[in-house]
Enzyme design. Structure first.
Site, mmCIF file in Angstrom:
data_model
loop_
_atom_site.group_PDB
_atom_site.id
_atom_site.type_symbol
_atom_site.label_atom_id
_atom_site.label_comp_id
_atom_site.label_asym_id
_atom_site.label_seq_id
_atom_site.Cartn_x
_atom_site.Cartn_y
_atom_site.Cartn_z
ATOM 1 C CG MET A 1 -2.155 -1.117 0.922
ATOM 2 S SD MET A 1 -2.772 -1.394 1.994
ATOM 3 C CE MET A 1 -3.767 0.600 3.122
ATOM 4 C CB CYS B 1 -5.025 3.629 -8.007
ATOM 5 S SG CYS B 1 -4.232 4.964 -6.957
ATOM 6 C CE LYS C 1 -6.475 -4.750 -4.843
ATOM 7 N NZ LYS C 1 -6.001 -2.785 -4.480
ATOM 8 C CG HIS D 1 -11.438 -2.452 -3.889
ATOM 9 N ND1 HIS D 1 -10.495 -1.253 -3.249
ATOM 10 C CD2 HIS D 1 -12.268 -2.249 -2.200
ATOM 11 C CE1 HIS D 1 -11.310 -0.739 -2.194
ATOM 12 N NE2 HIS D 1 -11.918 -0.578 -1.313
ATOM 13 N N GLY E 1 -11.220 -5.597 0.399
ATOM 14 C CA GLY E 1 -11.738 -4.260 1.299
ATOM 15 C C GLY E 1 -12.930 -4.447 2.035
ATOM 16 C CG ASP E 2 -15.401 -1.795 4.604
ATOM 17 O OD1 ASP E 2 -14.121 -1.420 4.087
ATOM 18 O OD2 ASP E 2 -16.138 -1.556 3.666
ATOM 19 N NE ARG F 1 -9.132 0.550 4.657
ATOM 20 C CZ ARG F 1 -9.921 1.099 4.427
ATOM 21 N NH1 ARG F 1 -10.634 2.405 4.421
ATOM 22 N NH2 ARG F 1 -11.375 0.172 3.438
#
Ligand code: FMN
EC number: 1.3.1.-
Length: 321
Positions: free
Chosen positions: A1, A96, A137, A166, A198-199, A222
């Site tokens: 990232m 992105c 991706k 994602h 994602g999430d 994240r």
């Protein structure tokens, strides 16, 4: 990232068994064949290949190299260069959402036109000639999901061997929710392995993402920083059906301290202080204790004060120390 996970972070996050592979920050490809130093900067693990060692973190987790660009010929030339430098595989970033990147025709901008996705993947696959894999991706689209399946099919038709999705469009940014069921829809239309992204912040999120997408594998972004034990927790649950204890503030603080000590070997203290705070800010997500600590520590400007105030008084519970 980009800007948050470098080789040292990859090293720390893979010390406990959890991740199968990692990927570098994107290498921005515009119109030139980049010099080797650019590849070594983004992926210092490539230097291992000079000694016939695997391009992997010190714990042996493979590191894949990511390129972001739109011109097929330039992407192909840089993929070839990465191969010559020892890259294990080339991942292409079509996800992105950054305005600057999209304005310059990179990242998710290509999702508006599946043919452009195909051309980029195909050029890279042709240049690599089967010597190493190309993967990609994507997001679900740019401003809507109308082309989601067509983009995934373009990735496959171009010659990619794996696709990470994602579950949001570019315009959805990072706003919850991630549409895991849409990842499942894509999966039904292609044959290459699909990885859901994602999430995924908790073990429960992992279960839900897996169920709704039907994907066996997930990618953590994240949350890898927010909870460095999430990947080991998922791995442990897969292997045993048991849940590892939740990650404590003390465990998080230990990681930050180790990170600071290691970064200090190559960066000025001022930079390390802001990097530690940046990681601490990521740890606030879903963790009230880390949020309290962030509020308490965010104004400290000296690294030794910051580390002293991270307060790890009892016996460390982790193997990071
Ligand atoms: C600060 C930041 C930098 C990122 N850089 C990259 C990148 O270089 N390459 C990439 O494929 N994705 C990048 N992403 C996207 C993540 O890999 C991931 O797809 C996204 O954050 C959603 O997953 P998550 O909810 O698990 O974070 C970045 C995300 C953030 C927040």
């Amino acid at each position: 990232m980009e800007g948050v996970i470098d080789a040292l972070t990859r090293d720390l996050l893979t010390r406990e068994a959890g991740f199968d592979w990692t990927v570098t920050e994107f290498v921005r490809v515009i119109d030139a064949r980049l010099p080797p130093r650019v590849f070594y900067k983004h992926c210092p693990e490539l230097l291992h290949s000079l000694k016939q060692l695997p391009v992997a973190t010190p714990s042996g987790v493979p590191v894949h190299l990511q390129l972001l660009g739109s011109d097929p010929a330039t992407l192909a030339a840089n993929a070839r260069r990465a191969l010559e430098l020892g890259a294990l595989s080339i991942d292409l970033n079509f996800g992105c959402p950054a305005k600057l990147v999209n304005r310059h025709d990179g990242g998710a901008a290509l999702l508006r036109n599946p043919e452009r996705v195909f051309n980029a993947v195909h050029a890279v696959a042709t240049a690599l000639d089967g010597e190493i894999p190309v993967t990609a991706k994507i997001r679900l689209g740019f401003s809507n999901r109308l082309q989601a399946v067509a983009c995934a099919q373009a990735v496959q038709a171009g010659g990619a061997s794996q696709l990470v999705v994602h579950g949001r469009t570019r315009d959805e940014g990072y706003r919850p929710p991630a549409h895991w069921e849409w990842i499942g829809r894509i999966r039904h239309h292609i044959d290459i392995p699909v990885v859901a992204n994602g999430d995924i912040w908790t073990l429960e999120d992992y279960w839900k993402a897996r169920t709704l997408s039907g994907c066996c594998d997930v990618m953590l972004g994240r949350a890898a920083l927010a909870d460095p034990w999430l990947a080991p927790r998922i791995r442990h649950w897969q292997a045993t059906g048991q849940r590892l204890p939740e990650t404590t503030w003390r465990m998080r603080a230990e990681v930050l301290k180790t990170y600071a000590h290691l970064q200090c070997q190559k960066l000025p203290e001022r930079v390390v202080t802001s990097l530690v705070k940046q990681w601490l800010a990521q740890m606030r997500q879903g963790n009230a204790e880390a949020n309290v600590e962030f509020q308490r520590l965010k104004r400290i400007t000296r690294l030794d004060d910051l580390l002293h105030n991270l307060v790890v008084t009892e016996t460390p519970e982790t193997s990071y120390a």
